[in-house]
Scaffold this motif. Sequence first.
Motif, PDB file in Angstrom:
ATOM      1  N   PRO A   1       3.923  58.540  23.171  1.00  0.00           N
ATOM      2  CA  PRO A   1       2.724  57.551  23.305  1.00  0.00           C
ATOM      3  C   PRO A   1       2.242  57.026  24.518  1.00  0.00           C
ATOM      4  N   PHE A   2       2.967  57.250  25.566  1.00  0.00           N
ATOM      5  CA  PHE A   2       2.436  56.603  26.720  1.00  0.00           C
ATOM      6  C   PHE A   2       1.282  57.827  27.438  1.00  0.00           C
ATOM      7  N   ASP A   3       1.130  58.754  26.996  1.00  0.00           N
ATOM      8  CA  ASP A   3       0.477  60.012  27.702  1.00  0.00           C
ATOM      9  C   ASP A   3      -0.851  59.503  27.994  1.00  0.00           C
ATOM     10  N   GLY A   4      -1.607  58.998  26.735  1.00  0.00           N
ATOM     11  CA  GLY A   4      -2.931  58.734  27.075  1.00  0.00           C
ATOM     12  C   GLY A   4      -3.557  57.564  27.950  1.00  0.00           C
ATOM     13  N   TYR A   5      -2.489  56.960  28.585  1.00  0.00           N
ATOM     14  CA  TYR A   5      -2.719  55.928  29.531  1.00  0.00           C
ATOM     15  C   TYR A   5      -2.521  56.508  30.738  1.00  0.00           C
ATOM     16  N   ALA A   6      -2.112  57.649  31.036  1.00  0.00           N
ATOM     17  CA  ALA A   6      -1.996  58.228  32.324  1.00  0.00           C
ATOM     18  C   ALA A   6      -3.313  58.464  33.169  1.00  0.00           C
ATOM     19  N   ALA A   7      -4.323  58.996  32.248  1.00  0.00           N
ATOM     20  CA  ALA A   7      -5.400  59.433  32.978  1.00  0.00           C
ATOM     21  C   ALA A   7      -6.180  58.541  33.796  1.00  0.00           C
TER      22      ALA A   7
ATOM     23  N   ASP B   1      18.959  51.763  13.595  1.00  0.00           N
ATOM     24  CA  ASP B   1      19.582  52.832  14.413  1.00  0.00           C
ATOM     25  C   ASP B   1      19.790  53.911  13.722  1.00  0.00           C
ATOM     26  N   ARG B   2      19.450  54.406  12.590  1.00  0.00           N
ATOM     27  CA  ARG B   2      19.629  55.566  11.879  1.00  0.00           C
ATOM     28  C   ARG B   2      18.789  56.918  12.640  1.00  0.00           C
ATOM     29  N   MET B   3      18.000  56.487  13.469  1.00  0.00           N
ATOM     30  CA  MET B   3      17.204  57.580  14.238  1.00  0.00           C
ATOM     31  C   MET B   3      17.382  57.462  15.587  1.00  0.00           C
ATOM     32  N   GLU B   4      17.765  58.548  16.151  1.00  0.00           N
ATOM     33  CA  GLU B   4      17.747  58.591  17.835  1.00  0.00           C
ATOM     34  C   GLU B   4      16.263  58.660  18.195  1.00  0.00           C
ATOM     35  N   LEU B   5      15.862  58.388  19.369  1.00  0.00           N
ATOM     36  CA  LEU B   5      14.600  58.424  19.707  1.00  0.00           C
ATOM     37  C   LEU B   5      14.515  59.049  21.043  1.00  0.00           C
ATOM     38  N   MET B   6      13.834  59.998  21.469  1.00  0.00           N
ATOM     39  CA  MET B   6      13.657  60.397  22.794  1.00  0.00           C
ATOM     40  C   MET B   6      12.320  60.005  23.198  1.00  0.00           C
ATOM     41  N   ALA B   7      11.819  59.728  24.348  1.00  0.00           N
ATOM     42  CA  ALA B   7      10.765  59.572  25.005  1.00  0.00           C
ATOM     43  C   ALA B   7      10.279  60.637  25.848  1.00  0.00           C
ATOM     44  N   GLU B   8       8.937  61.516  25.585  1.00  0.00           N
ATOM     45  CA  GLU B   8       8.828  62.408  26.343  1.00  0.00           C
ATOM     46  C   GLU B   8       7.523  61.949  27.315  1.00  0.00           C
ATOM     47  N   LEU B   9       7.576  62.026  28.743  1.00  0.00           N
ATOM     48  CA  LEU B   9       6.667  61.635  29.669  1.00  0.00           C
ATOM     49  C   LEU B   9       5.827  62.493  30.297  1.00  0.00           C
ATOM     50  N   HIS B  10       6.334  63.885  30.109  1.00  0.00           N
ATOM     51  CA  HIS B  10       5.422  64.915  30.510  1.00  0.00           C
ATOM     52  C   HIS B  10       4.766  65.161  32.033  1.00  0.00           C
ATOM     53  N   SER B  11       5.849  64.453  32.771  1.00  0.00           N
ATOM     54  CA  SER B  11       5.601  64.593  34.138  1.00  0.00           C
ATOM     55  C   SER B  11       4.365  64.010  34.704  1.00  0.00           C
ATOM     56  N   LEU B  12       3.935  62.868  34.027  1.00  0.00           N
ATOM     57  CA  LEU B  12       2.725  62.279  34.199  1.00  0.00           C
ATOM     58  C   LEU B  12       2.525  61.205  35.242  1.00  0.00           C
ATOM     59  N   TRP B  13       3.646  60.837  35.557  1.00  0.00           N
ATOM     60  CA  TRP B  13       3.603  59.352  36.174  1.00  0.00           C
ATOM     61  C   TRP B  13       4.408  59.431  37.678  1.00  0.00           C
ATOM     62  N   SER B  14       3.971  58.427  38.449  1.00  0.00           N
ATOM     63  CA  SER B  14       4.252  58.167  39.822  1.00  0.00           C
ATOM     64  C   SER B  14       5.670  57.722  39.595  1.00  0.00           C
ATOM     65  N   ALA B  15       6.650  57.597  40.655  1.00  0.00           N
ATOM     66  CA  ALA B  15       7.932  56.972  40.344  1.00  0.00           C
ATOM     67  C   ALA B  15       7.877  55.413  40.110  1.00  0.00           C
ATOM     68  N   SER B  16       6.906  54.799  40.379  1.00  0.00           N
ATOM     69  CA  SER B  16       6.918  53.313  40.089  1.00  0.00           C
ATOM     70  C   SER B  16       6.348  52.983  38.659  1.00  0.00           C
ATOM     71  N   ALA B  17       5.401  53.702  38.337  1.00  0.00           N
ATOM     72  CA  ALA B  17       4.898  53.673  36.884  1.00  0.00           C
ATOM     73  C   ALA B  17       5.990  54.153  35.952  1.00  0.00           C
ATOM     74  N   ALA B  18       6.611  55.250  36.301  1.00  0.00           N
ATOM     75  CA  ALA B  18       7.885  55.664  35.647  1.00  0.00           C
ATOM     76  C   ALA B  18       8.867  54.481  35.452  1.00  0.00           C
ATOM     77  N   GLU B  19       9.301  54.080  36.641  1.00  0.00           N
ATOM     78  CA  GLU B  19      10.151  52.867  36.388  1.00  0.00           C
ATOM     79  C   GLU B  19       9.760  51.894  35.436  1.00  0.00           C
ATOM     80  N   ARG B  20       8.667  51.605  35.505  1.00  0.00           N
ATOM     81  CA  ARG B  20       8.090  50.383  34.533  1.00  0.00           C
ATOM     82  C   ARG B  20       8.225  51.066  33.101  1.00  0.00           C
ATOM     83  N   ILE B  21       8.020  51.895  32.836  1.00  0.00           N
ATOM     84  CA  ILE B  21       8.099  52.719  31.402  1.00  0.00           C
ATOM     85  C   ILE B  21       9.690  52.707  30.988  1.00  0.00           C
TER      86      ILE B  21
END
Length: 405
Positions: free
Chosen positions: A182-188, A216-236
């Motif tokens: 769900p973060f992808d749309g905010y990168a552009a 907690d019955r569902m494990e969640l993975m977050a896909e970030l698709h290599s869209l972010w700088s290191a600092s933005a990725a850290e915040r996420i």
Amino acid sequence: MSKLCCVRTIRIAERPNLVWVELETDEGLTGLGESFRGAEAVEAVIHEQAAPWLLGRDSRRIEAISRHLTTPYVGFGAASAELRAASAVDIALWDLAGKRHGIPVHEALGGAARSEIRSYNTCAGYAYNSGNKGGGAAGRRDVAGDEAAVGPYDDQVAFMRDAGALAESLLAEGFTAMKIWPFDGYAASTGGQMIALADLKAGLEPFRKVRAAVGDRMELMAELHSLWSASAAERICRALEDVGVFWAEDPIGKMNDFGALADLRRRTRTPICGSETLGGAVSYRQMLEAQAVDIVMLDLAWCGGLTEGRKIAALAEAYARPLAPHDCTGPVTLMAGLHLALHAPTAIFQEVVRATLATWYRDLVTGLPVIRQGMAQAPTAPGLGTSLLPGVASRKDAVVREARG
């Protein structure tokens, strides 16, 4: 001897990112491989560079063929068209090896470490990655706020609208792990250089809805698709700590910048997963030496095929890292990944997309993974356990090229 006597490639306009390779031998066997993205470029490499050398070669010499196709000069140090072509050829050679001996590929690799493996659903729709051309984010589907779902498994629309209901749907089918982005749309708006607090909170909302709906019955993975700088990725990644994701995948723009990736990993408690975008075992060794990831992901159609894939799996084992084969691309890559996941000691997941399993994958191949209560079962048929359906090569939109010798 098992001489290669035909190299055939097949593409169809409906799935322009996919290319298949069929290798025929003088003993009457056919092996099937696949790669993805830049299909025409991969096809050109196969016919202009690989096929003239392959024809007449002994198809049993998989390691020797792999070394020849993955170690020449320019273009072979990453998941280039050259390496994707080599990957498709290599997967087909392992399919031949299994068929020749009447055993599944996971047995040909040295035997299965398990009889089934947990799958997670990547919450894409029916044509997320395959129905259009383009590299990077341009090849992926973006969902508008008012977009209507096109079927019961249009899971990308579902996670943006009501991720909690989606999680309940997946649990009802036996899936206990899911991946969303769900973060992808905010990168552009900033080129991924930063993410505003309001956007960060909006991107977190689907994760919170899943926790509210199913706990907690569902494990969640977050896909970030290599869209972010290191600092933005850290915040996420720091924000994701509160919702207990299993991993954040491909968080930074250059996943071969292992120094930056390792620094990010030190700055967050969110586990880092990487990377389907890397090619060849050397890149994975360097990533592991840098202590840059918690989970190793690979794509067999991009990294060099099963020959390189099992070496990467051995590296993951040596560094005590779990392994998770990628698939959001094509049915043959999925079957190859499943065989490796069954064989590799530290494998923990096989990625699937239930939308494609239920629809167009079935229109292309004879066999797909059997999933019972979220667990992908070990194929029992010889080779990969799948072939292209007879009508694929004769479709009106098919492009078929052959080299014989």
